[in-house]
Design a protein around this motif. Structure first.
Motif, PDB file in Angstrom:
ATOM      1  N   SER A  11       0.826  -1.212   0.000  1.00  0.00           N
ATOM      2  CA  SER A  11       0.000   0.000   0.000  1.00  0.00           C
ATOM      3  C   SER A  11       0.856   1.256   0.000  1.00  0.00           C
ATOM      4  CB  SER A  11      -0.898  -0.026   1.256  1.00  0.00           C
ATOM      5  OG  SER A  11      -1.684   1.146   1.349  1.00  0.00           O
ATOM      6  N   GLY A  12       0.264   2.335  -0.434  1.00  0.00           N
ATOM      7  CA  GLY A  12       0.825   3.672  -0.250  1.00  0.00           C
ATOM      8  C   GLY A  12       2.252   3.843  -0.754  1.00  0.00           C
ATOM      9  N   ILE A  13       3.106   4.359   0.122  1.00  0.00           N
ATOM     10  CA  ILE A  13       4.484   4.689  -0.257  1.00  0.00           C
ATOM     11  C   ILE A  13       5.266   3.419  -0.613  1.00  0.00           C
ATOM     12  CG2 ILE A  13       6.662   5.661   0.608  1.00  0.00           C
ATOM     13  CD1 ILE A  13       4.892   7.540   2.402  1.00  0.00           C
ATOM     14  N   ASP A  32       4.788  -7.587   3.602  1.00  0.00           N
ATOM     15  CA  ASP A  32       3.631  -6.901   4.203  1.00  0.00           C
ATOM     16  C   ASP A  32       2.806  -7.936   4.964  1.00  0.00           C
ATOM     17  OD1 ASP A  32       1.237  -5.090   4.576  1.00  0.00           O
ATOM     18  OD2 ASP A  32       2.329  -3.854   3.142  1.00  0.00           O
ATOM     19  N   ASP A  41       3.946 -10.389  10.043  1.00  0.00           N
ATOM     20  CA  ASP A  41       3.420  -9.341  10.914  1.00  0.00           C
ATOM     21  C   ASP A  41       4.586  -8.755  11.698  1.00  0.00           C
ATOM     22  OD1 ASP A  41       2.267  -7.727  12.786  1.00  0.00           O
ATOM     23  OD2 ASP A  41       0.759  -9.188  13.436  1.00  0.00           O
ATOM     24  N   LEU A  42       5.011  -7.577  11.307  1.00  0.00           N
ATOM     25  CA  LEU A  42       6.190  -6.955  11.930  1.00  0.00           C
ATOM     26  C   LEU A  42       5.893  -6.414  13.328  1.00  0.00           C
ATOM     27  CD1 LEU A  42       7.624  -5.149   8.783  1.00  0.00           C
ATOM     28  CD2 LEU A  42       8.615  -7.126   9.963  1.00  0.00           C
ATOM     29  N   ILE A  69       9.628   0.521   5.167  1.00  0.00           N
ATOM     30  CA  ILE A  69       8.592   1.537   4.925  1.00  0.00           C
ATOM     31  C   ILE A  69       7.318   1.256   5.732  1.00  0.00           C
ATOM     32  CG2 ILE A  69       7.211   2.666   3.121  1.00  0.00           C
ATOM     33  CD1 ILE A  69       9.390   1.903   1.099  1.00  0.00           C
ATOM     34  N   VAL A 109      11.594   4.865   6.784  1.00  0.00           N
ATOM     35  CA  VAL A 109      10.692   5.999   6.616  1.00  0.00           C
ATOM     36  C   VAL A 109      10.280   6.524   7.987  1.00  0.00           C
ATOM     37  CG1 VAL A 109       8.492   6.820   5.714  1.00  0.00           C
ATOM     38  CG2 VAL A 109       9.894   5.272   4.352  1.00  0.00           C
ATOM     39  N   SER A 110      10.718   7.727   8.266  1.00  0.00           N
ATOM     40  CA  SER A 110      10.313   8.444   9.460  1.00  0.00           C
ATOM     41  C   SER A 110       9.131   9.333   9.083  1.00  0.00           C
ATOM     42  CB  SER A 110      11.495   9.260   9.987  1.00  0.00           C
ATOM     43  OG  SER A 110      11.111   9.996  11.122  1.00  0.00           O
ATOM     44  N   TYR A 153       2.613   8.250  17.749  1.00  0.00           N
ATOM     45  CA  TYR A 153       3.192   8.177  16.398  1.00  0.00           C
ATOM     46  C   TYR A 153       4.425   9.065  16.281  1.00  0.00           C
ATOM     47  CZ  TYR A 153       3.356   8.602  11.256  1.00  0.00           C
ATOM     48  OH  TYR A 153       3.754   8.608   9.940  1.00  0.00           O
ATOM     49  N   LYS A 157       8.552   8.058  15.535  1.00  0.00           N
ATOM     50  CA  LYS A 157       9.340   8.587  14.415  1.00  0.00           C
ATOM     51  C   LYS A 157      10.572   9.355  14.922  1.00  0.00           C
ATOM     52  CE  LYS A 157       6.624   6.982  11.143  1.00  0.00           C
ATOM     53  NZ  LYS A 157       7.067   5.883  10.262  1.00  0.00           N
ATOM     54  N   GLY A 186       6.201  14.727   4.460  1.00  0.00           N
ATOM     55  CA  GLY A 186       5.088  15.530   4.968  1.00  0.00           C
ATOM     56  C   GLY A 186       3.804  14.747   4.751  1.00  0.00           C
ATOM     57  N   ILE A 188       1.251  12.788   2.751  1.00  0.00           N
ATOM     58  CA  ILE A 188       1.235  12.065   1.489  1.00  0.00           C
ATOM     59  C   ILE A 188      -0.140  11.426   1.323  1.00  0.00           C
ATOM     60  CG2 ILE A 188       2.449  10.334   0.118  1.00  0.00           C
ATOM     61  CD1 ILE A 188       4.279  12.628   1.176  1.00  0.00           C
ATOM     62  N   THR A 190      -2.190   8.734   0.856  1.00  0.00           N
ATOM     63  CA  THR A 190      -2.198   7.263   0.888  1.00  0.00           C
ATOM     64  C   THR A 190      -3.396   6.832   1.740  1.00  0.00           C
ATOM     65  OG1 THR A 190      -0.973   6.974   2.944  1.00  0.00           O
ATOM     66  CG2 THR A 190       0.357   7.311   0.957  1.00  0.00           C
ATOM     67  N   PRO A 191      -3.670   5.537   1.806  1.00  0.00           N
ATOM     68  CA  PRO A 191      -4.753   5.087   2.697  1.00  0.00           C
ATOM     69  C   PRO A 191      -4.554   5.551   4.143  1.00  0.00           C
ATOM     70  CG  PRO A 191      -4.202   3.344   1.164  1.00  0.00           C
ATOM     71  CD  PRO A 191      -3.191   4.440   0.938  1.00  0.00           C
ATOM     72  N   THR A 193      -3.670   8.400   5.262  1.00  0.00           N
ATOM     73  CA  THR A 193      -4.145   9.768   5.488  1.00  0.00           C
ATOM     74  C   THR A 193      -5.511  10.031   4.844  1.00  0.00           C
ATOM     75  OG1 THR A 193      -2.885  10.453   3.550  1.00  0.00           O
ATOM     76  CG2 THR A 193      -1.838  10.786   5.690  1.00  0.00           C
TER      77      THR A 193
HETATM   78  P1  NAD Z   1      -0.238   2.765   4.154  1.00  0.00           P
HETATM   79  O1  NAD Z   1      -1.176   2.476   5.258  1.00  0.00           O
HETATM   80  O2  NAD Z   1      -0.783   3.018   2.794  1.00  0.00           O
HETATM   81  O3  NAD Z   1       0.846   1.596   4.031  1.00  0.00           O
HETATM   82  C1  NAD Z   1       1.459   1.032   5.161  1.00  0.00           C
HETATM   83  C2  NAD Z   1       1.735  -0.439   4.881  1.00  0.00           C
HETATM   84  O4  NAD Z   1       2.367  -0.994   6.049  1.00  0.00           O
HETATM   85  C3  NAD Z   1       0.445  -1.238   4.634  1.00  0.00           C
HETATM   86  O5  NAD Z   1       0.524  -1.989   3.446  1.00  0.00           O
HETATM   87  C4  NAD Z   1       0.357  -2.117   5.862  1.00  0.00           C
HETATM   88  O6  NAD Z   1      -0.267  -3.367   5.618  1.00  0.00           O
HETATM   89  C5  NAD Z   1       1.823  -2.267   6.255  1.00  0.00           C
HETATM   90  N1  NAD Z   1       1.888  -2.700   7.650  1.00  0.00           N
HETATM   91  C6  NAD Z   1       1.215  -2.169   8.698  1.00  0.00           C
HETATM   92  N2  NAD Z   1       1.393  -2.913   9.791  1.00  0.00           N
HETATM   93  C7  NAD Z   1       2.204  -3.934   9.438  1.00  0.00           C
HETATM   94  C8  NAD Z   1       2.727  -5.057  10.132  1.00  0.00           C
HETATM   95  N3  NAD Z   1       2.416  -5.276  11.423  1.00  0.00           N
HETATM   96  N4  NAD Z   1       3.545  -5.910   9.465  1.00  0.00           N
HETATM   97  C9  NAD Z   1       3.816  -5.712   8.160  1.00  0.00           C
HETATM   98  N5  NAD Z   1       3.328  -4.681   7.443  1.00  0.00           N
HETATM   99  C10 NAD Z   1       2.533  -3.805   8.068  1.00  0.00           C
HETATM  100  O7  NAD Z   1       0.601   4.003   4.672  1.00  0.00           O
HETATM  101  P2  NAD Z   1       1.721   4.922   3.962  1.00  0.00           P
HETATM  102  O8  NAD Z   1       1.217   6.309   4.026  1.00  0.00           O
HETATM  103  O9  NAD Z   1       2.164   4.355   2.670  1.00  0.00           O
HETATM  104  O10 NAD Z   1       2.883   4.801   5.053  1.00  0.00           O
HETATM  105  C11 NAD Z   1       4.150   4.237   4.769  1.00  0.00           C
HETATM  106  C12 NAD Z   1       5.160   4.827   5.731  1.00  0.00           C
HETATM  107  O11 NAD Z   1       5.246   6.218   5.528  1.00  0.00           O
HETATM  108  C13 NAD Z   1       4.798   4.635   7.202  1.00  0.00           C
HETATM  109  O12 NAD Z   1       5.968   4.337   7.931  1.00  0.00           O
HETATM  110  C14 NAD Z   1       4.264   5.990   7.595  1.00  0.00           C
HETATM  111  O13 NAD Z   1       4.401   6.233   8.972  1.00  0.00           O
HETATM  112  C15 NAD Z   1       5.131   6.885   6.766  1.00  0.00           C
HETATM  113  N6  NAD Z   1       4.610   8.226   6.553  1.00  0.00           N
HETATM  114  C16 NAD Z   1       3.428   8.417   5.896  1.00  0.00           C
HETATM  115  C17 NAD Z   1       2.978   9.716   5.718  1.00  0.00           C
HETATM  116  C18 NAD Z   1       1.680  10.021   5.012  1.00  0.00           C
HETATM  117  O14 NAD Z   1       1.261  11.183   5.036  1.00  0.00           O
HETATM  118  N7  NAD Z   1       1.025   9.044   4.379  1.00  0.00           N
HETATM  119  C19 NAD Z   1       3.715  10.794   6.187  1.00  0.00           C
HETATM  120  C20 NAD Z   1       4.924  10.566   6.835  1.00  0.00           C
HETATM  121  C21 NAD Z   1       5.355   9.268   7.012  1.00  0.00           C
END
Ligand code: NAD
Length: 258
Positions: A11-13, A32, A41-42, A69, A109-110, A153, A157, A186, A188, A190-191, A193
């Protein structure tokens, strides 16, 4: 071609990063809790312990890059388990697999959220590696009516940023020829947010807290491009940095304090 391990690849990033690297002809082993080459499951010790073997089962050759990530944003204890302990277990657990690469790289990813209010006690417990006590402290924070866990959270980070600063120049990383860095996005789209930016009013309110004067809320590909460069052969000397990719939030919030 290079082989990268990407956690959070479903997902997402993480997904955008996997797709970007693959579009460049590189190989990605996605990790994942669902929809990935390696399902772990991390948040659990068992999942973390099985990660390296899971990756080896998909590909038993050397790994060139580890991109940690996966993350959670819930104002609850599992965020501590995934964001901090899951991320570090990923980097430490997969570091031996980097040994055979001619250009090994690692990144986590922080978030710019590390600049927001954090809980000193939780950050300290994370730095000490005390997961049980950190989970308990997060439980307390989640129950606090004043903050409702908002600092969980951001604390995970900030603790990751500090971990990168402590680790990057050591024998295991720089000494082994592995640049270790963090990116701090900042907001982003993704699911993670989706609820926060779903309406113009919500977006406006959020950007009041997290100003992004340069181009506003970003798509995940923006972060993916930076992660791809940090873990590419081109990055030979960028070491131990927290690279903000936040449309200027850090600049607005911290001004000229460097
Ligand atoms: P997301 O929810 O779209 O993706 C996160 C992924 O992590 C998901 O696929 C999820 O299944 C996986 N995950 C969650 N728990 C897990 C576990 N226990 N074991 C294995 N995988 C697991 O979110 P995103 O926005 O893509 O976030 C990715 C990273 O970017 C995260 O570390 C998030 O904190 C960071 N981040 C996001 C934003 C933002 O605005 N979206 C901003 C700053 C940092």
């Amino acid at each position: 071609s290079r082989v990268s391990v990407v956690t959070g690849a479903a997902s997402g990033i993480g997904r955008a990063t996997k797709e970007l690297l693959e579009s460049r002809g590189e190989r990605v082993i996605g990790v994942d809790i669902h929809d990935a080459d390696v399902i772990v499951d991390l948040s659990t010790a068992e999942g973390r312990a099985g990660l390296a073997d899971g990756v080896r089962r998909v590909d038993d050759g050397p790994v060139d890059a580890v991109l940690a990530i996966a993350g959670l944003a819930a104002a609850a204890p599992p965020t501590v388990a995934v964001n901090y302990f899951g991320t570090i277990a990923t980097l430490e657990g997969l570091r031996p697999l980097l040994a055979g690469s001619p250009a090994p790289r690692a990144v986590l990813v922080s978030s710019m959220a590390a600049l927001m209010p954090t809980d000193g006690e939780l950050v300290g417990l994370l730095a000490a590696g005390d997961e049980l006590a950190a989970l308990a402290r997060a439980g307390e924070l989640a129950q606090d009516p004043a903050t409702t866990g908002a600092q969980i959270y951001s604390s995970t980070k900030l603790a990751l940023d500090k971990w990168v600063r402590r680790q990057a120049a050591t024998e295991q990383w720089a000494g082994a020829g592995i640049p270790l860095n963090a990116v701090a996005p900042g907001i982003i789209a993704t699911p993670m947010t989706a609820d926060l930016i779903g309406t113009p009013e919500a977006r406006h309110a959020l950007l009041g807290l997290v100003p992004m004067p340069l181009n506003g809320i970003a798509e995940p590909i923006v972060v993916a491009r930076l992660l791809a460069w940090l873990t590419s052969e081109e990055n030979t000397h960028l070491c131990g940095q927290i690279v903000y990719v936040d449309g200027g939030s850090d600049v607005v919030l911290r001004g000229d304090s460097v």
